[in-house]
Scaffold this active site. Structure first.
Site, PDB file in Angstrom:
ATOM      1  N   TYR A 185     -62.133 -53.012 -30.984  1.00 45.28           N
ATOM      2  CA  TYR A 185     -62.585 -51.688 -30.552  1.00 45.28           C
ATOM      3  C   TYR A 185     -62.347 -50.643 -31.641  1.00 45.28           C
ATOM      4  CZ  TYR A 185     -62.622 -47.062 -28.694  1.00 45.28           C
ATOM      5  OH  TYR A 185     -62.877 -45.724 -28.550  1.00 45.28           O
ATOM      6  N   ASP A 220     -65.455 -48.700 -24.915  1.00 47.36           N
ATOM      7  CA  ASP A 220     -64.178 -48.399 -24.269  1.00 47.36           C
ATOM      8  C   ASP A 220     -64.396 -48.350 -22.759  1.00 47.36           C
ATOM      9  OD1 ASP A 220     -65.505 -46.014 -23.820  1.00 47.36           O
ATOM     10  OD2 ASP A 220     -63.946 -44.731 -24.670  1.00 47.36           O
ATOM     11  N   GLU A 274     -58.132 -42.664 -32.391  1.00 45.03           N
ATOM     12  CA  GLU A 274     -58.496 -43.816 -31.575  1.00 45.03           C
ATOM     13  C   GLU A 274     -57.274 -44.642 -31.189  1.00 45.03           C
ATOM     14  OE1 GLU A 274     -61.160 -44.365 -30.103  1.00 45.03           O
ATOM     15  OE2 GLU A 274     -62.490 -42.951 -31.108  1.00 45.03           O
TER      16      GLU A 274
END
Length: 345
Positions: free
Chosen positions: A129, A147, A46
């Site tokens: 996030y 996202d 990520e």
């Protein structure tokens, strides 16, 4: 067009069934419905994917996990090694944050990632996030993972007219309507896959979309109008000089940049300041400098034109780190690799 919102239950059911059949095979992902992915791999992927694409990030992910298979291994690595391995992924502050987070997990948590959003958010360099993504995908927590792909899907499903970025809080709220305790990790990845492979920015495949019947953007006849884009501000232009200094044996002088600021902690070539005006100041050493042309590079917030100056010295001064050009090119950030290539040409 009727003002009817998508059916949340229907969309969830159809999209999860589609994901079970069509989930992308990614090196950091467990198979849909299988055991959860190791948190270290989720977190690392990520961070890498925040500002790049899956094809570009994949070889870096393989390289990192081969060299540092556990978070404790990454935590024990030298800063310069990690910075060099990161070169080419851009946004180098992320590499510094990566190390800080790895060391926090290894040192404070015994090598075990916290399993809640709140715990993950307390780690250095982990934002909202990333915390949500790791909590959902690695620990199956009901987290709202949003996202760019998810924003696009929500903007089209609900035909959100407000332009991005102002619309982001609303898009996040809409995405949250779909989050439940049922398969939250698979749900997050299903949305991402839909946006990446079907609900694409310029050429969505609406004819094979599992939730097209619920899409208000498609019902307008112009699904690609969403998300609405705000007018981009002009990117400022900066200028600077890069000094490529060779020893008689062909090695090139490099240095470690200051820890803070743009490209902080990375290897770099000596440079002038990067300003809106023509660059000024003296070269780093007295030598017969000649101009080898210029290179262009685009950063997030500005464009840069670097004039490349080249010189040779009789001996390799200890004030610099000297490397073979091939090794230097592999270790340097892209902007400096471009300057070195220009000098060599």
């Amino acid at each position: 067009m009727p003002d009817v919102s998508p059916d949340i239950v229907f969309v969830r059911s159809r999209l999860l069934a589609w994901y079970d059949a069509h989930a992308r095979s990614l090196p950091w992902r467990a198979t849909a419905g299988a055991a959860r992915t190791e948190p270290y791999r989720v977190w690392l992927s990520e961070v890498m994917l925040q500002q790049t694409t899956v094809p570009h990030a994949t070889p870096y992910f393989h390289a990192f996990t081969t060299r540092w298979p556990r978070v404790e291994d990454l935590a024990a690595a030298e800063d310069a090694e990690v910075m060099a391995a990161w070169a080419g992924l851009g946004y180098y502050a992320r590499a510094r944050n990566l190390l800080a987070c790895a060391r926090a997990v290894a040192g404070r948590h015994g090598g075990v990632f916290p399993d809640t959003e709140a715990g993950l958010l307390a780690l250095p360099g982990v934002g909202a996030y990333t915390a949500a993504a790791v909590a959902a995908i690695a620990f199956d927590r009901a987290a709202n993972v949003v996202d760019g792909n998810v924003e696009r899907v929500m903007a089209r499903l609900f035909a959100v007219d407000a332009p991005v970025p102002a619309a982001r809080p609303e898009l996040r709220r809409l995405a949250g309507l779909f989050v439940t305790d049922e398969r939250p990790g698979d749900w997050a990845q299903a949305l991402m896959d839909l946006g990446a492979t079907v609900c694409r920015p310029k050429s969505p495949s609406c004819d094979i979309c599992p939730v097209s019947s619920q899409c208000r953007g498609l019902a307008t006849g112009e699904p690609t109008r969403f998300p609405v884009k705000a007018k981009k501000a002009d990117r400022p232009q900066r200028r600077g000089r890069a000094y490529v200094l060779f020893a008689r044996d062909g090695r090139v002088a490099v240095q470690t940049r200051p820890g803070k600021g743009l490209l902080g902690g990375m290897l770099g070539l000596p440079t002038s300041d990067w300003t809106a005006e023509e660059p000024s100041g003296q070269p780093p050493v007295r030598a017969d400098w000649r101009t080898a042309g210029a290179v262009e590079h685009v950063f997030t917030h500005f464009s840069l034109t670097l004039t490349v100056l080249v010189a040779q010295v009789q001996s390799a001064d200890d004030a610099w780190r000297w490397m073979a050009p091939e090794a230097a090119r592999a270790a340097l950030p892209t902007v400096f690799a471009k300057a070195l290539d220009r000098a060599l040409s």
